[in-house]
Design a protein around this motif. Structure first.
Motif, PDB file in Angstrom:
ATOM      1  N   ASN A 171    -103.393  49.893  -7.857  1.00 31.71           N
ATOM      2  CA  ASN A 171    -104.482  49.931  -7.138  1.00 31.71           C
ATOM      3  C   ASN A 171    -105.380  50.935  -7.197  1.00 31.71           C
ATOM      4  O   ASN A 171    -106.655  50.471  -6.798  1.00 31.71           O
ATOM      5  N   TYR A 172    -105.400  51.506  -8.115  1.00 31.54           N
ATOM      6  CA  TYR A 172    -106.692  52.528  -8.388  1.00 31.54           C
ATOM      7  C   TYR A 172    -106.732  52.914  -9.886  1.00 31.54           C
ATOM      8  O   TYR A 172    -107.790  53.483 -10.045  1.00 31.54           O
ATOM      9  N   GLY A 173    -106.188  52.185 -10.822  1.00 31.93           N
ATOM     10  CA  GLY A 173    -106.240  52.328 -12.162  1.00 31.93           C
ATOM     11  C   GLY A 173    -106.989  51.380 -13.027  1.00 31.93           C
ATOM     12  O   GLY A 173    -106.746  51.433 -14.299  1.00 31.93           O
ATOM     13  N   LYS A 174    -107.350  50.286 -12.141  1.00 32.69           N
ATOM     14  CA  LYS A 174    -107.982  49.156 -12.801  1.00 32.69           C
ATOM     15  C   LYS A 174    -109.594  49.153 -12.363  1.00 32.69           C
ATOM     16  O   LYS A 174    -109.766  49.369 -11.366  1.00 32.69           O
ATOM     17  N   VAL A 175    -110.372  49.015 -13.300  1.00 41.83           N
ATOM     18  CA  VAL A 175    -111.719  48.786 -12.855  1.00 41.83           C
ATOM     19  C   VAL A 175    -112.380  47.818 -13.895  1.00 41.83           C
ATOM     20  O   VAL A 175    -112.276  47.933 -15.112  1.00 41.83           O
ATOM     21  N   TYR A 176    -113.355  47.007 -13.318  1.00 45.51           N
ATOM     22  CA  TYR A 176    -114.043  45.773 -14.362  1.00 45.51           C
ATOM     23  C   TYR A 176    -115.416  46.506 -14.676  1.00 45.51           C
ATOM     24  O   TYR A 176    -116.366  46.855 -13.733  1.00 45.51           O
ATOM     25  N   ALA A 177    -115.803  46.802 -15.862  1.00 49.03           N
ATOM     26  CA  ALA A 177    -116.862  47.261 -16.183  1.00 49.03           C
ATOM     27  C   ALA A 177    -117.140  46.988 -17.554  1.00 49.03           C
ATOM     28  O   ALA A 177    -116.577  46.852 -18.397  1.00 49.03           O
ATOM     29  N   ASN A 178    -118.651  46.673 -17.705  1.00 46.60           N
ATOM     30  CA  ASN A 178    -119.381  46.311 -18.828  1.00 46.60           C
ATOM     31  C   ASN A 178    -118.606  45.194 -19.560  1.00 46.60           C
ATOM     32  O   ASN A 178    -118.326  44.986 -20.771  1.00 46.60           O
ATOM     33  N   ASN A 179    -118.284  44.103 -18.650  1.00 45.99           N
ATOM     34  CA  ASN A 179    -117.612  42.572 -18.852  1.00 45.99           C
ATOM     35  C   ASN A 179    -116.236  43.043 -19.625  1.00 45.99           C
ATOM     36  O   ASN A 179    -115.899  42.192 -20.281  1.00 45.99           O
ATOM     37  N   LYS A 180    -115.587  44.276 -19.115  1.00 41.53           N
ATOM     38  CA  LYS A 180    -114.239  44.531 -19.808  1.00 41.53           C
ATOM     39  C   LYS A 180    -113.275  44.959 -18.811  1.00 41.53           C
ATOM     40  O   LYS A 180    -113.679  45.559 -17.756  1.00 41.53           O
ATOM     41  N   MET A 181    -112.022  44.489 -18.640  1.00 40.61           N
ATOM     42  CA  MET A 181    -110.929  45.089 -17.801  1.00 40.61           C
ATOM     43  C   MET A 181    -110.382  46.224 -18.118  1.00 40.61           C
ATOM     44  O   MET A 181    -109.804  46.443 -19.377  1.00 40.61           O
ATOM     45  N   ASN A 182    -110.800  47.325 -17.636  1.00 36.72           N
ATOM     46  CA  ASN A 182    -110.185  48.743 -17.928  1.00 36.72           C
ATOM     47  C   ASN A 182    -109.124  49.240 -17.271  1.00 36.72           C
ATOM     48  O   ASN A 182    -109.228  49.208 -16.117  1.00 36.72           O
ATOM     49  N   ASP A 183    -108.040  49.457 -17.961  1.00 33.08           N
ATOM     50  CA  ASP A 183    -106.838  49.659 -17.224  1.00 33.08           C
ATOM     51  C   ASP A 183    -106.383  51.128 -17.498  1.00 33.08           C
ATOM     52  O   ASP A 183    -105.997  51.474 -18.622  1.00 33.08           O
ATOM     53  N   ALA A 184    -106.415  52.305 -16.627  1.00 30.06           N
ATOM     54  CA  ALA A 184    -105.899  53.479 -16.907  1.00 30.06           C
ATOM     55  C   ALA A 184    -104.440  53.548 -17.444  1.00 30.06           C
ATOM     56  O   ALA A 184    -104.095  54.616 -18.192  1.00 30.06           O
ATOM     57  N   ALA A 185    -103.506  52.523 -17.204  1.00 32.52           N
ATOM     58  CA  ALA A 185    -102.342  52.614 -17.478  1.00 32.52           C
ATOM     59  C   ALA A 185    -102.231  52.310 -19.007  1.00 32.52           C
ATOM     60  O   ALA A 185    -100.978  52.574 -19.706  1.00 32.52           O
ATOM     61  N   ASP A 186    -103.307  51.900 -19.830  1.00 31.48           N
ATOM     62  CA  ASP A 186    -103.290  51.991 -21.354  1.00 31.48           C
ATOM     63  C   ASP A 186    -103.457  53.286 -21.826  1.00 31.48           C
ATOM     64  O   ASP A 186    -103.088  53.517 -22.884  1.00 31.48           O
ATOM     65  N   LEU A 187    -103.456  54.296 -20.962  1.00 29.06           N
ATOM     66  CA  LEU A 187    -103.347  55.908 -21.275  1.00 29.06           C
ATOM     67  C   LEU A 187    -104.258  56.073 -22.636  1.00 29.06           C
ATOM     68  O   LEU A 187    -105.377  55.965 -22.789  1.00 29.06           O
ATOM     69  N   ASN A 188    -103.473  56.510 -23.899  1.00 32.98           N
ATOM     70  CA  ASN A 188    -104.215  57.161 -24.853  1.00 32.98           C
ATOM     71  C   ASN A 188    -104.992  56.047 -25.653  1.00 32.98           C
ATOM     72  O   ASN A 188    -106.068  56.227 -26.146  1.00 32.98           O
ATOM     73  N   ASN A 189    -104.331  54.708 -25.620  1.00 32.57           N
ATOM     74  CA  ASN A 189    -105.157  53.469 -26.083  1.00 32.57           C
ATOM     75  C   ASN A 189    -106.384  53.196 -25.630  1.00 32.57           C
ATOM     76  O   ASN A 189    -107.091  52.797 -26.172  1.00 32.57           O
ATOM     77  N   LEU A 190    -106.615  53.770 -24.258  1.00 34.25           N
ATOM     78  CA  LEU A 190    -107.874  53.432 -23.712  1.00 34.25           C
ATOM     79  C   LEU A 190    -108.833  54.243 -24.071  1.00 34.25           C
ATOM     80  O   LEU A 190    -110.038  53.933 -24.466  1.00 34.25           O
TER      81      LEU A 190
END
Length: 432
Positions: free
Chosen positions: A69-88
């Motif tokens: 609910n709070y770890g996803k945001v669409y920015a710069n035409n990309k889906m950014n998922d905080a659950a990706d952790l160090n990969n993000l």
């Protein structure tokens, strides 16, 4: 005149990097101090009330809810998922993703929940991700040009690692080395060094946080036989690290498929499995960070299969969506595996534990220079020749695998692998 302008320009740029690195180091050093102190407190609470482990599945539901609910945001035409952790964080350095500023807060809460209820995890993941989150906030506040944002993000990584382990030299290099396999990004050296050292100073001196000490009691005499043993052992330690990485990634992919990427269901199921395994083994030694047994492995013999238990507990914990770092679990696996080999080798116990600890970390992170520096800082420069060999061998024999599938290969580890430059670890594994 042109020469004078060049020096003026250099002074301005140098001052900017020092200034921004210092800000990041100060903030990340303070937040890391909070992370370390809070983790210690929550670990003590769990040790004193072992029944809280039964609430790990509930903790998984909470973590899953936060990320969904709070770890996803669409920015710069990309889906950014905080659950990706160090990969993000790594993808953000390469310009493929954008770090959300709230990621640091989410990962801290998730780490606290994981530690309190007995998930097997470490701490550097939270510190590195907080570093990335702080660095992104600094980028936006000071309107850092896009071409320089990656350098600031790398300094955030350095600050988090240096402060988390009390190893500022390692932290500085780790931030430059972890983002690309086979390349050390020296262009970020000034902000990375500044952020790492200030982060470390703030954590230890300003907030009086003490880091763990691992005592390397005896170093074997240099001989051909000992060097051969170190090489063979390093191969074994790299395979342990490889086994962990593969199992952890497989569990993540499998649970995402089974639960259709529902983070809440994945983490709940993982929590149930960890509780069941804890009851079967009849011990909580493999819950939490496991620092007590890690330190014990340097001074006395520990259960011979402790490294396998920790490997399984950590792979399930992080593979099903709980939060934390993987450096301390790798330390644990390597050190306890070295400890298990002690009866069969004519080598000092603490030396085997130290060798396993560094080699397993090196193989998992694909950062041989940072791993070597880590050994120097943690063990006061003792056994430098052995640790150098161990880092090189474990790095090579781990192949193109590691903790972070998005880690990009600037160059393959050897031409014998016949792998094109620019691929990620995940792509290489998928193409096999």
């Amino acid at each position: 005149m042109n020469g004078r302008r060049k020096y003026q320009r250099f002074a301005i740029v140098f001052g900017k990097w020092v200034f921004l690195g210092a800000i990041i180091g100060a903030i990340v050093g303070s937040t890391t101090a909070l992370l370390l102190e809070m983790n210690d407190f929550l670990g003590e609470v769990r040790d004193g009330s072992k029944w809280v482990i039964y609430f790990l599945p509930l903790g998984g539901l909470i973590i899953g809810y936060m990320y969904m609910n709070y770890g996803k945001v669409y920015a710069n035409n990309k889906m950014n998922d905080a659950a990706d952790l160090n990969n993000l964080v790594i993808e953000a350095v390469h310009g493929k993703k954008t770090i959300m500023r709230r990621m640091g807060f989410i990962v801290y809460i998730g780490t606290f929940i994981t530690v309190l209820f007995g998930g097997s995890t470490g701490r550097e993941g939270a510190a590195v991700q907080m570093g990335g989150s702080v660095a992104e906030a600094v980028n936006r506040f000071f309107k850092v040009p896009p071409i320089d944002t990656k350098l600031i993000l790398m300094s955030g990584i350095s600050a988090g690692f240096g402060a988390a382990f009390g190893t500022p030299i390692t932290g500085a290099v780790f931030g430059m080395e972890m983002v690309a396999l086979g390349k050390l990004k020296f262009e970020a050296v000034v902000p990375c060094v500044t952020a790492s050292f200030i982060g470390h100073y703030i954590t230890e001196k300003a907030w009086n946080v003490e880091h763990e000490k691992f005592l390397l009691q005896t170093i074997p005499q240099m001989s051909v036989t000992t060097v051969v043993k170190v090489i063979v052992l390093s191969v074994l330690f790299s395979l342990i690290s490889l086994a962990y990485c593969q199992l952890r990634h497989w569990i993540q992919k499998w649970t995402e498929k089974i639960f259709q990427k529902n983070h809440m269901k994945r983490a709940f199921a993982g929590g149930v499995v960890i509780v069941v395994l804890t009851l079967i083994l009849g011990t909580t030694d493999y819950n939490g960070r496991g620092l007590d047994m890690l330190e014990q492995s340097f001074t006395e013999e520990v259960p011979p299969f402790a490294f396998l238990a920790k490997l399984l507990f950590t792979a399930i914990t992080l593979g099903t969506g709980f939060v934390g770092g993987e450096a301390i679990p790798l330390f644990f696996m390597g050190a306890t595996f070295g400890n298990a080999l002690y009866p069969f080798l004519n080598l000092p116990l603490s030396f085997l534990a130290a060798l396993g600890m560094i080699a397993a970390f090196c193989a998992g992170t694909n950062t041989p220079i940072a791993a070597f520096l880590l050994a120097l800082e943690m063990f006061d420069g003792q056994g430098v020749e052995y640790f150098f060999v161990a880092c090189i061998v474990s790095y090579l024999f781990s192949g193109h695998h590691g903790l972070w599938p998005v880690q990009t290969m600037f160059e393959p580890k050897s031409r014998l692998f016949n792998i094109e430059n620019g691929q990620t670890i995940g792509q290489v594994e998928k193409n096999k």
